[in-house]
Design a protein around this motif. Sequence first.
Motif: not given
Length: 200
Positions: A124-139
Amino acid sequence: MERKSAQRFDPLPGRIAHVGGIESLVLDGHRYYFGFDYSSDIVLSPLIDDPEAMAAFASEHMRQTTGTHDMDHWASLVAAATGSSDLAGVAECEFTTEGLRGALPAPESHLLYLLGAATDWDDWFEESPEAERACERLGLDEEDSEFIDQCLRAVQEHGPRARPDEWTVARFHLGAAVRHLPGNWKVLFAPVAEGIANHG
């Protein structure tokens, strides 16, 4: 004696003719049955509170490895699911609206497992770029749904303010799961969304 016609329930989109069995849960003291595909960890039916209706649904929309079966066959599986589960302990299959509303799902809990099985933890990450970026920062590996357990554990141990990225990911995925729950799963488990809001 002629069998009385059981209440009909519509199948969930895309989940017809799966091989599976019967599971149940209790919500606010009321038992609900549902079909379950153990090989794919996917919920196969709405939550059905009538044993006969569950058997009728399964005979029409589900199969077992031996093929299709009549209502009597499925009725025996429904009866067996009343007091036991192949997914979790009996106590873990009991929920209350107050409990769903008052606390986040525990990491690796049966509640979290059911949310994933009912929605198949779609991307569902297309619904929330903010959550996707947080996921990427956390690796975190977006293909591995266990990252939700990791984020929830961090939030519960340290608090949302101390772990903002983990909270962003956990809050988004739990909220998205509730929004995407199929059929009456969305209605009965809607209080999970309130639990998320209460921890914000």
